[in-house]
Design an enzyme around this catalytic site. Structure first.
Site, PDB file in Angstrom:
ATOM      1  CB  SER A 233      78.419 -56.640  23.791  1.00  0.00           C
ATOM      2  OG  SER A 233      78.711 -57.881  24.437  1.00  0.00           O
ATOM      3  CG  ASP A 328      72.691 -58.796  29.006  1.00  0.00           C
ATOM      4  OD1 ASP A 328      72.966 -59.834  28.518  1.00  0.00           O
ATOM      5  OD2 ASP A 328      73.522 -57.642  29.182  1.00  0.00           O
ATOM      6  CG  HIS A 362      74.019 -59.382  25.301  1.00  0.00           C
ATOM      7  ND1 HIS A 362      74.419 -58.748  26.068  1.00  0.00           N
ATOM      8  CD2 HIS A 362      74.796 -59.529  24.261  1.00  0.00           C
ATOM      9  CE1 HIS A 362      75.551 -57.963  25.695  1.00  0.00           C
ATOM     10  NE2 HIS A 362      75.825 -58.579  24.454  1.00  0.00           N
TER      11      HIS A 362
END
Length: 423
Positions: A233, A328, A362
């Protein structure tokens, strides 16, 4: 409970968090239909649970490696389905397991098939440990560094990895302790909001990570010449910058992040080296359930006015592993990988490999934790969707976890005897 029915977890009921187990039931009637359940409570007191319907074979036995689930939280042959399909008892919650000191405890049970939870026939408890026998855990408070150092047992030498899993609010130990249990010296660090650190920051200083790398390299059992960096991230773009501007970084794993420096300016030696690519709140998509999709929320890093935010990854001396999830919904990660591959090729570089997982969301983490479709995001101040299909996401985590270890072992080669975590 029935004295005849037996529920076994093989090879043993105590294992590492990232180890698969074999779930077997015996002592049922021939072709008996039962419900299997799994239940766990996380560090915040949130209950996660799953269930699946199974039919015994002619001998009254069920082996989850062989028999398919006929319904429930998942269907088909899924040996670890009861774990990855567990859902929270309240909306928008991720499993909180940040401390490595206590195991993730899952209670498995066998029930008679009924509309409601049927009579329990057998149960077993699975303790899934985050830290293997002999792995040392040392809280670090040296200079500016705040984090935790994990060191495998034995004399080493071992490859060294800097884990950028959670940079604010505390230190998440799960990934770092599991990597150490697989034969790596791992330092996981916080950047703000932890211990005596500032609660908020306005800039990111690369000097902090340079200090962390120097600390990691001087550890007695470290045998690799350089270190590895693993991210996910927001920390993905920090990992790119660490690899591009700092020495001694031989391998970088970038998971579902951005190709540009985001949200906070990046400083080094008291000067700004990268401005921040910012977020456009108008690009957030709100679903009917109130969950936000922020995938396309960042400004375009390739727009002329934003190009200065792009990390000059062509400067990196080490090798990259770019990991993106096709579904994602937090970052446009596949597009960012395409940008990075094009940039490196344009500069005549081939020091990268990439993988994209269809159906994955994600949060690609060490395997066998519950899949999370959405949870609260502090920066957005509301629940956000992470994307992914549970079964595909779980499968991607298994494959990726092995690939990460292989990548680091190859790029951070030393004379280490690779250890196998034991309990």
């Amino acid at each position: 409970m029935s004295s005849q029915v037996r529920l076994r977890l093989l090879p043993r009921a105590r294992c590492m968090f990232d180890d698969p187990i074999q779930v077997k039931v015996a002592g049922l009637r021939s072709r008996q239909v039962i419900t299997m359940r799994a239940r766990s409570t996380d560090e915040k007191g949130v209950v996660f649970s799953s269930s699946a319907t199974y039919k015994a074979d002619g001998s009254g036995e069920i082996d989850l490696q062989r028999e398919p689930s006929l319904g429930g939280s998942y269907t088909g042959i899924e040996p670890m389905g009861l774990l990855w399909s567990m859902k929270a008892d309240s909306l928008h919650r991720r499993l909180q397991k940040t401390s490595s000191l206590t195991p993730h405890v899952v209670k498995f049970s066998v029930h008679e098939e009924e509309e409601e939870e049927g009579r329990m026939l057998a149960e077993a408890t699975n303790e899934r440990f985050l830290i293997g026998n002999g792995v040392s855990r040392l809280p670090v408070k040296e200079g500016n560094i705040r984090g935790v150092l994990f060191t495998p047992p034995g004399g080493g030498p071992f490859p060294a990895v800097l884990d950028l899993y959670t940079l604010g609010g505390g230190v998440s130990e799960k990934r770092a302790s599991l990597l150490a249990s697989r034969g790596f010296v791992v330092l996981t660090v916080a950047l703000y909001g932890h211990d005596d650190m500032p609660k908020y920051i306005k800039v990111v200083n690369l000097d902090y990570f340079e200090e962390a790398i120097k600390f990691l390299k001087k550890q007695d059992k470290v045998g690799s010449k350089g270190v590895g960096v693993i991210s996910i991230s927001k920390s993905g773009d920090l990992a790119l910058s660490i690899a591009s501007y700092l020495p001694d970084v031989d391998a970088t794993v970038w998971i579902n992040g951005c190709s540009a420096n985001t949200l906070l300016p990046l400083h080094y030696k008291k000067s700004q080296i990268l401005p921040a690519l910012m977020f456009d709140i108008k690009k957030i998509i709100l679903t009917n359930s109130g969950v936000a999709i922020v995938k396309d929320g960042m400004h375009d890093p390739l727009a002329e006015e934003n190009k200065a935010t792009l990390v000059p990854i062509e400067q990196a001396k080490g090798r990259f592993l770019f990991v993106s999830s096709e579904d994602d919904l937090n970052w446009n990660s596949k597009a960012y990988v395409d940008m990075m591959e094009e940039r490196l090729k344009r500069h005549g570089k081939d020091n990268f490999e990439s993988v994209c997982y269809p159906g994955a969301g994600h949060y690609l983490e060490p395997p066998y934790g519950p899949y999370c479709p959405s949870s609260f995001h502090g920066a957005v101040n509301r629940p956000v969707a992470w994307g992914g299909v549970p079964k595909s996401h779980a499968a991607a985590e298994v494959v990726l976890w092995k690939r990460i270890q292989e990548f680091f072992r190859t790029q951070l080669s030393c004379d280490a005897t690779h250890t196998k975590a034991k309990l």
